[in-house]
Design a protein around this motif. Structure first.
Motif, PDB file in Angstrom:
ATOM      1  N   TYR A 162       0.831  -1.205   0.000  1.00 44.42           N
ATOM      2  CA  TYR A 162       0.000   0.000   0.000  1.00 44.42           C
ATOM      3  C   TYR A 162       0.863   1.250   0.000  1.00 44.42           C
ATOM      4  N   TYR A 163       1.964   1.201   0.737  1.00 43.16           N
ATOM      5  CA  TYR A 163       2.833   2.370   0.830  1.00 43.16           C
ATOM      6  C   TYR A 163       3.819   2.461  -0.334  1.00 43.16           C
ATOM      7  N   ALA A 164       3.760   1.486  -1.241  1.00 38.65           N
ATOM      8  CA  ALA A 164       4.566   1.550  -2.461  1.00 38.65           C
ATOM      9  C   ALA A 164       3.707   1.839  -3.683  1.00 38.65           C
ATOM     10  N   ARG A 165       2.421   2.203  -3.452  1.00 38.62           N
ATOM     11  CA  ARG A 165       1.471   2.332  -4.564  1.00 38.62           C
ATOM     12  C   ARG A 165       1.709   3.559  -5.433  1.00 38.62           C
ATOM     13  N   ALA A 166       2.376   4.585  -4.888  1.00 38.33           N
ATOM     14  CA  ALA A 166       2.605   5.824  -5.634  1.00 38.33           C
ATOM     15  C   ALA A 166       3.786   6.543  -5.007  1.00 38.33           C
TER      16      ALA A 166
END
Length: 399
Positions: A162-166
């Motif tokens: 989730y924290y690598a999504r953008a």
């Protein structure tokens, strides 16, 4: 037939494309353009209609496609300049939440909306819930007596992926520009806005005017924003609002809005539209949500139809957002307090005992630091003085 364009057509913009597709097919609007800095992703439920143009720059699109309505679904730090361009081009605006990042930006956008004569709807889609309307009607009718407190509790989980999504995920700044993510500001922003809508009904005189905002923020990863937080908004009229939320929860709590009054208690599970009012035998689903785009189209056709989420209604949320973004860096939790499950991108971190503590905070209208939680820190407090710029105060010890 209104000509509609979507700026930010990938990511969450695909959800907007799914909303637009049946309206386009039914002849209620015409999707004339999609804009994104990346190639347009396929969306099987909403294929790009023939004749829809694709652009990488929203200004070029505004000049060439001349839309009547523009949906803006881009990173929050880009909202204000794009929105100003849309209004200057003479189009109405559906702007994803959060609309802007500060009260100063909110005023600038409000001035532009007024000067243009165009409409601006903000993407708090949960405000279109029939269950929320029934709850606020009950509050206004006095079914709960005098409302003494409003709170929300939610416990979700988010993985490392989730924290690598953008590039902006989990960040406070990107390329020198302020950005926004975190439990309070992004996934659980709807919970906060639902509470503010109920507070509006309890006060009975329009959007609440926050007088003091207190926030405690925590994190279990090396990110720059909160994944666990408690927040309290004290307004100039009406009851206090408390939010107790986490993305590192043990057991899933979808998101409850709890309204306590002198004559009873109500609970709205806002993601599912399940509502419990005083006298009900149990929670019941209240079906029906009015879509924000359809509501905007109806308002265009007849200005007597009120917008569900006009920009002015979201001013208290912007004030909350500003308090969150100016708060100190979230406190990092670790050691035996945090448990890891799963591997790789699907790894999930949870805070031991957090569900019980957040539930207690919501029930008591308290911050974690006021409950004797050993790892809690003193809140960041921000005083607001009417129409003046909000002034931060020094961090104070718990009451």
């Amino acid at each position: 037939m209104p000509r509609v364009a979507i700026v930010g057509a990938n990511g969450h913009g695909r959800w907007h494309r799914r909303v637009v597709a049946p309206l386009h097919a039914a002849g209620r609007l015409r999707l004339v353009a999609l804009v994104d800095v990346r190639p347009i992703e396929d969306e099987p439920a909403a294929p790009v209609p023939d004749g829809t143009l694709v652009y990488a720059d929203h200004r070029e699109m505004l000049r060439a496609a001349r839309p009547d309505v523009v949906v803006v679904c881009t990173p929050p730090h880009t909202h204000l300049p794009i929105a100003l361009d849309v209004l200057a081009a003479g189009a109405d605006l559906l702007l994803e939440k959060p609309p802007v990042l500060s009260t100063a930006e909110h005023r600038e956008l409000a001035d532009a909306v007024a000067a243009s004569g165009r409409a601006c709807q903000v993407g708090f889609q949960a405000l279109g819930s029939a269950a929320l309307t029934e709850l606020t009607d009950a509050v206004r009718a006095g079914r709960l007596g005098t409302v003494t407190g409003i709170a929300t509790v939610a416990s979700w989980q988010r993985s490392d992926a989730y924290y690598a999504r953008a590039p902006w995920a989990g960040r406070r700044t990107l390329h020198g520009r302020p950005v926004l993510d975190g439990a309070l500001a992004n996934p659980l922003a709807h919970a906060v806005m639902q509470c503010l809508a109920v507070a509006e009904a309890a006060a009975g005189n329009g959007p609440v005017v926050p007088a003091r905002i207190e926030v405690e923020r925590y994190r279990v990863r090396p990110i720059e924003v909160d994944d666990t937080a408690t927040l309290r908004v004290s307004s100039r009229s009406g009851p206090p609002v408390v939010a107790a939320v986490t993305l590192a929860g043990e057991d899933f709590v979808a998101g409850e809005v709890i309204v306590t009054g002198t004559a009873g208690r109500a609970v709205l599970e806002y993601p599912t539209d399940r509502l419990l009012l005083p006298g009900d035998a149990g929670a019941r689903e209240v079906p029906g949500r009015r879509g924000l785009l359809e509501n905007l189209l109806a308002h265009r056709a007849d200005p007597a139809v009120p917008l569900i989420a006009p920009l002015a209604r979201t001013a208290p949320f912007t004030a909350v957002l500003e308090a969150v973004t100016t708060a100190p860096e979230p406190t990092l939790l670790g050691g035996d307090l945090v448990t890891a499950t799963g591997d790789g991108p699907q790894r999930v971190l949870t805070v031991r005992g957090v569900n019980r503590l957040l539930r207690r905070a919501a029930d008591e209208g308290a911050l974690l630091s006021e409950l004797g939680v050993p790892w809690a820190v003193a809140p960041h407090r921000r005083e607001l003085t009417g129409q003046e710029e909000p002034q931060p105060t020094a961090t104070e010890p718990p009451a």
